[in-house]
Design a protein around this motif. Sequence first.
Motif, short mmCIF file in Angstrom:
data_model
loop_
_atom_site.label_atom_id
_atom_site.label_comp_id
_atom_site.label_asym_id
_atom_site.label_seq_id
_atom_site.Cartn_x
_atom_site.Cartn_y
_atom_site.Cartn_z
N SER A 192 35.50 29.31 3.09
CA SER A 192 35.15 28.44 4.21
C SER A 192 36.15 27.29 4.29
CB SER A 192 33.73 27.87 4.04
OG SER A 192 33.71 26.92 2.98
N ALA A 193 36.09 26.55 5.39
CA ALA A 193 36.96 25.38 5.55
C ALA A 193 36.64 24.31 4.52
CB ALA A 193 36.82 24.81 6.96
N LEU A 194 35.38 24.27 4.08
CA LEU A 194 35.00 23.28 3.06
C LEU A 194 35.69 23.59 1.73
CD1 LEU A 194 31.19 22.92 3.86
CD2 LEU A 194 33.13 21.62 4.77
N GLY A 195 35.88 24.86 1.42
CA GLY A 195 36.63 25.23 0.22
C GLY A 195 38.08 24.79 0.30
N LEU A 196 38.68 24.93 1.48
CA LEU A 196 40.05 24.44 1.69
C LEU A 196 40.12 22.94 1.45
CD1 LEU A 196 42.96 24.35 2.79
CD2 LEU A 196 41.98 24.36 5.10
N MET A 197 39.19 22.19 1.99
CA MET A 197 39.22 20.74 1.84
C MET A 197 39.03 20.33 0.38
SD MET A 197 37.37 19.37 5.31
CE MET A 197 37.89 17.70 4.94
N GLN A 198 38.25 21.08 -0.37
CA GLN A 198 38.10 20.79 -1.80
C GLN A 198 39.43 20.98 -2.52
OE1 GLN A 198 34.93 23.37 -3.07
NE2 GLN A 198 33.32 22.03 -2.25
N ASP A 199 40.19 22.03 -2.16
CA ASP A 199 41.50 22.23 -2.77
C ASP A 199 42.46 21.10 -2.41
OD1 ASP A 199 41.16 24.44 -4.33
OD2 ASP A 199 42.53 25.72 -3.22
N LEU A 200 42.42 20.63 -1.17
CA LEU A 200 43.28 19.53 -0.76
C LEU A 200 42.97 18.26 -1.55
CD1 LEU A 200 43.35 20.04 3.13
CD2 LEU A 200 45.14 20.63 1.48
N ARG A 201 41.68 18.05 -1.83
CA ARG A 201 41.31 16.89 -2.66
C ARG A 201 41.87 17.04 -4.07
NH1 ARG A 201 36.21 17.73 -0.02
NH2 ARG A 201 35.85 16.14 1.58
N ARG A 202 41.80 18.26 -4.62
CA ARG A 202 42.31 18.48 -5.98
C ARG A 202 43.83 18.42 -6.05
NH1 ARG A 202 37.75 22.26 -6.36
NH2 ARG A 202 39.08 23.92 -5.55
N MET A 203 44.49 18.51 -4.90
CA MET A 203 45.94 18.31 -4.83
C MET A 203 46.28 16.84 -4.64
SD MET A 203 47.15 21.35 -2.27
CE MET A 203 46.60 23.05 -2.47
N GLY A 204 45.28 16.00 -4.38
CA GLY A 204 45.56 14.61 -4.04
C GLY A 204 46.22 14.49 -2.69
N ALA A 205 45.93 15.45 -1.79
CA ALA A 205 46.65 15.54 -0.52
C ALA A 205 45.77 15.31 0.69
CB ALA A 205 47.32 16.92 -0.42
N THR A 206 44.65 14.62 0.51
CA THR A 206 43.83 14.31 1.67
C THR A 206 44.45 13.14 2.44
OG1 THR A 206 42.45 13.03 0.14
CG2 THR A 206 41.66 15.22 0.76
N ASN A 207 43.87 12.82 3.57
CA ASN A 207 44.45 11.90 4.55
C ASN A 207 44.82 10.55 3.94
OD1 ASN A 207 45.21 10.55 6.84
ND2 ASN A 207 43.29 10.85 7.94
N SER A 208 46.12 10.24 3.93
CA SER A 208 46.59 8.94 3.44
C SER A 208 47.39 8.20 4.50
CB SER A 208 47.46 9.12 2.18
OG SER A 208 48.58 9.94 2.47
N LEU A 209 47.16 8.55 5.77
CA LEU A 209 47.84 7.87 6.86
C LEU A 209 47.39 6.42 6.98
CD1 LEU A 209 47.68 10.68 9.55
CD2 LEU A 209 49.75 9.83 8.44
N VAL A 210 48.31 5.54 7.27
CA VAL A 210 47.96 4.15 7.49
C VAL A 210 47.01 4.02 8.68
CG1 VAL A 210 48.90 1.91 8.19
CG2 VAL A 210 50.07 3.26 6.44
#
Length: 285
Positions: A192-210
């Motif tokens: 699911s898309a929620l699984g993708l977002m969990q992986d992005l969090r474990r990469m430290g790659a979630t939204n860091s835009l100013v």
Amino acid sequence: MTQPGTAPVLFDRPLLAQRQRRVASAPETFLLERVAEDIADRLAAVNRPFSATADVWTPGAGLKPYLSGRLSQLAHIAAPETADERLPLAAQSLDLVLSALAFQFVNDLPGLLVQIRRALRPDGLLLAAMIGGDTLTELRQSFAAAEAECEGGVSPRVAPLADLRDIGGLLQRAGFALPVTDVDRVVVRYASALGLMQDLRRMGATNSLVERRRTPLRRATLLRMAEIYAERFADPDGRIRATFDIIWISGWAPHESQQKPLKPGSATASLETAVKRVPHSNEGD
């Protein structure tokens, strides 16, 4: 190089550093492992030794754990935790600079490339991989549709990414010789898309835009995003697809021994003649 303070600040580097520290003990590294393996293969094709080498801003412990068999010494320069993107490198001090999955978070990429070019000795090599192109296009589209439907507007959720042609131009502007760029497209499937977002969090790659939205993501919007994602980007077995475009960058510090491009008009055969000599086959199309 862009003067300090004049490049637009797109990324909140202190927030990015905080998130990467948070996941350092148990990161998701499948993309980094793939890139490190490809770097080792690409270096193996270069018929020359490298002694003074540096890894610029690769997340976590850097590339050394993956390249110890190829490079005996590889200094890891950690990513800055402030907006200051100056590199602690002396002019002409290195003959190889590597970087994996870091340049997509740089505010002043043209300036960083100029710094690396100055740090390389003549005939020194830059080899880097960064996220770009159509990466996470499915997530972008699904978030945009869900926010427009649930909240009446769209906020920046996924960082703007560099295009392959733009990167090639930046290498030339920075003074690199023989610049080469190419793309490795990786399609990863999730339940699911929620699984993708969990992986992005474990990469430290979630939204860091100013310019990110500072209010928490509404649960209704998140669930609607996942529904839209499944409707538009699921395979017949129900698993969803996530695209990652890895842009590869290489360029050399100029040296007199390097191959020089032909002068305009100096070719002895026309393109038409060259094309006619290439056999064409539709087998396997």
